[in-house]
Design a protein around this motif. Structure first.
Motif, PDB file in Angstrom:
ATOM      1  N   GLY A 131     -38.815   1.089  31.213  1.00 51.98           N
ATOM      2  CA  GLY A 131     -40.017   1.955  31.676  1.00 51.98           C
ATOM      3  C   GLY A 131     -40.607   3.257  30.695  1.00 51.98           C
ATOM      4  O   GLY A 131     -41.877   3.547  31.238  1.00 51.98           O
ATOM      5  N   GLY A 132     -39.934   3.390  30.050  1.00 52.03           N
ATOM      6  CA  GLY A 132     -39.725   4.469  29.593  1.00 52.03           C
ATOM      7  C   GLY A 132     -40.389   4.635  28.485  1.00 52.03           C
ATOM      8  O   GLY A 132     -40.653   3.867  27.560  1.00 52.03           O
ATOM      9  N   LEU A 133     -40.958   5.953  28.041  1.00 49.33           N
ATOM     10  CA  LEU A 133     -42.937   6.188  27.454  1.00 49.33           C
ATOM     11  C   LEU A 133     -41.592   6.464  25.968  1.00 49.33           C
ATOM     12  O   LEU A 133     -40.708   7.510  25.715  1.00 49.33           O
ATOM     13  CB  LEU A 133     -43.192   6.824  27.592  1.00 49.33           C
ATOM     14  N   PHE A 134     -42.412   5.927  25.118  1.00 50.12           N
ATOM     15  CA  PHE A 134     -42.110   6.516  22.958  1.00 50.12           C
ATOM     16  C   PHE A 134     -44.129   6.418  22.986  1.00 50.12           C
ATOM     17  O   PHE A 134     -44.398   6.333  22.421  1.00 50.12           O
ATOM     18  CB  PHE A 134     -42.191   5.252  22.277  1.00 50.12           C
ATOM     19  N   ILE A 135     -43.661   8.267  22.540  1.00 50.92           N
ATOM     20  CA  ILE A 135     -45.075   8.840  22.048  1.00 50.92           C
ATOM     21  C   ILE A 135     -43.853   9.158  20.293  1.00 50.92           C
ATOM     22  O   ILE A 135     -43.858   9.794  20.336  1.00 50.92           O
ATOM     23  CB  ILE A 135     -45.177   9.740  22.440  1.00 50.92           C
ATOM     24  N   ALA A 136     -45.166   8.534  19.439  1.00 54.43           N
ATOM     25  CA  ALA A 136     -44.564   9.045  17.651  1.00 54.43           C
ATOM     26  C   ALA A 136     -46.457   8.764  17.356  1.00 54.43           C
ATOM     27  O   ALA A 136     -46.959   8.133  17.286  1.00 54.43           O
ATOM     28  CB  ALA A 136     -44.106   8.749  17.277  1.00 54.43           C
ATOM     29  N   ASP A 137     -46.715  10.006  16.270  1.00 50.65           N
ATOM     30  CA  ASP A 137     -47.285  10.045  15.515  1.00 50.65           C
ATOM     31  C   ASP A 137     -47.381   9.600  13.798  1.00 50.65           C
ATOM     32  O   ASP A 137     -46.589   9.892  13.770  1.00 50.65           O
ATOM     33  CB  ASP A 137     -48.416  11.288  15.644  1.00 50.65           C
ATOM     34  N   ILE A 138     -47.994   9.312  12.953  1.00 53.31           N
ATOM     35  CA  ILE A 138     -47.389   8.473  12.010  1.00 53.31           C
ATOM     36  C   ILE A 138     -48.290   8.004  11.298  1.00 53.31           C
ATOM     37  O   ILE A 138     -49.376   8.056  10.987  1.00 53.31           O
ATOM     38  CB  ILE A 138     -46.652   6.503  12.550  1.00 53.31           C
ATOM     39  N   ASP A 139     -48.232   8.936   9.806  1.00 54.05           N
ATOM     40  CA  ASP A 139     -49.460   8.304   8.882  1.00 54.05           C
ATOM     41  C   ASP A 139     -49.272   7.186   8.317  1.00 54.05           C
ATOM     42  O   ASP A 139     -48.641   6.445   8.169  1.00 54.05           O
ATOM     43  CB  ASP A 139     -49.131  10.045   7.637  1.00 54.05           C
ATOM     44  N   ASN A 140     -50.648   6.720   8.196  1.00 56.73           N
ATOM     45  CA  ASN A 140     -50.889   5.605   7.669  1.00 56.73           C
ATOM     46  C   ASN A 140     -50.908   5.242   6.467  1.00 56.73           C
ATOM     47  O   ASN A 140     -51.901   5.982   5.878  1.00 56.73           O
ATOM     48  CB  ASN A 140     -52.313   4.851   8.575  1.00 56.73           C
TER      49      ASN A 140
END
Length: 249
Positions: A131-140
């Motif tokens: 149930g933990g969160l994964f948050i990441a920004d990734i260039d497309n």
């Protein structure tokens, strides 16, 4: 690639905040990421901040009430990080115990520095509680900005390869020169997250329709009108950067 990344961030650690956080391009990027963290990071959460650098987001989440462990491949960046817990390590294979974090964040195109995100996503899932969160920004790899890049600075045929394969190797035109970078399409990332046991719950676009190439936007342009387009979340698969929020199944 890991050695090149470590060397690059070692070399700019002393100027990172002064150079990047004064650019309107990055301030807009940071505003959008901050909005995500404000919504999802809660007091008391234990967070692993992967690719923490000199600690901007680690300190931000600490102020939100989280207990943050800062992890980075750059030893010099970690030394400058004013965070409580620090770990030297590679985002591709996290040196942490299984299931100990409520959230894993990787902010600042961390995963674009990897030649493959599959193992890295599985490593992040390993570190998370259920149930933990994964948050990441990734260039497309497939977006308007990359269309500029392919047509003006690289090989136009790369656009076809990016759409077909979901991955394209290139370079990042930064304020301090170029560094190898791998771009990933939205659907490639979504599939890789699923294979790692991470269910995508939200994707937020940043720079959905940039009127100029990133190489130029990183200078001193102010384009507030175009920022409003980032509210069109269904079009996230076509934005320059996508913030992915996923949950460990």
């Amino acid at each position: 690639m890991s050695r090149a990344v470590a060397k690059y961030y070692d070399s700019i650690a002393h100027i990172y905040s002064d150079v990047y956080l004064k650019m309107e391009y990055y301030r807009r990027l940071y505003r959008r990421i901050g909005e995500v963290l404000d919504r999802y990071i809660k007091p008391g959460m234990s967070v692993l901040d992967v690719g923490s650098g000199t600690g901007f987001w680690s300190l931000y989440m600490t102020r939100l009430g989280a207990r943050v462990t800062s992890l980075d491949i750059s030893q010099i960046s970690l030394k400058q990080c004013r965070c409580v817990e620090k770990v030297a390590g590679d985002a591709a294979r996290l040196p942490v115990r299984r299931g100990v974090y409520d959230a894993v964040t990787a902010l600042g195109s961390v995963y674009n520095h990897l030649s493959d995100v599959g193992d890295a996503f599985r490593s992040a899932a390993w570190a998370l509680r259920r149930g933990g969160l994964f948050i990441a920004d990734i260039d497309n790899a497939v977006c308007v900005d990359m269309l500029y890049e392919y047509l003006l600075f690289q090989n136009p045929w790369k656009l076809i390869a990016a759409a077909r394969d979901g991955v394209v190797r290139g370079v990042w035109e930064s304020a301090d020169g170029e560094i190898p970078l791998t771009y990933y399409s939205y659907f490639y990332v979504k599939s890789a997250l699923a294979r790692a046991g991470l269910r995508l719950v939200e994707a937020r676009p940043i720079y959905l329709a940039p009127p100029l190439p990133t190489r130029l936007l990183q200078r001193k342009f102010r384009l507030g009108f175009f920022e409003k387009l980032d509210l069109l979340k269904p079009l996230a698969p076509l934005s320059t950067t996508v913030v992915y929020i996923a949950v460990k199944a």
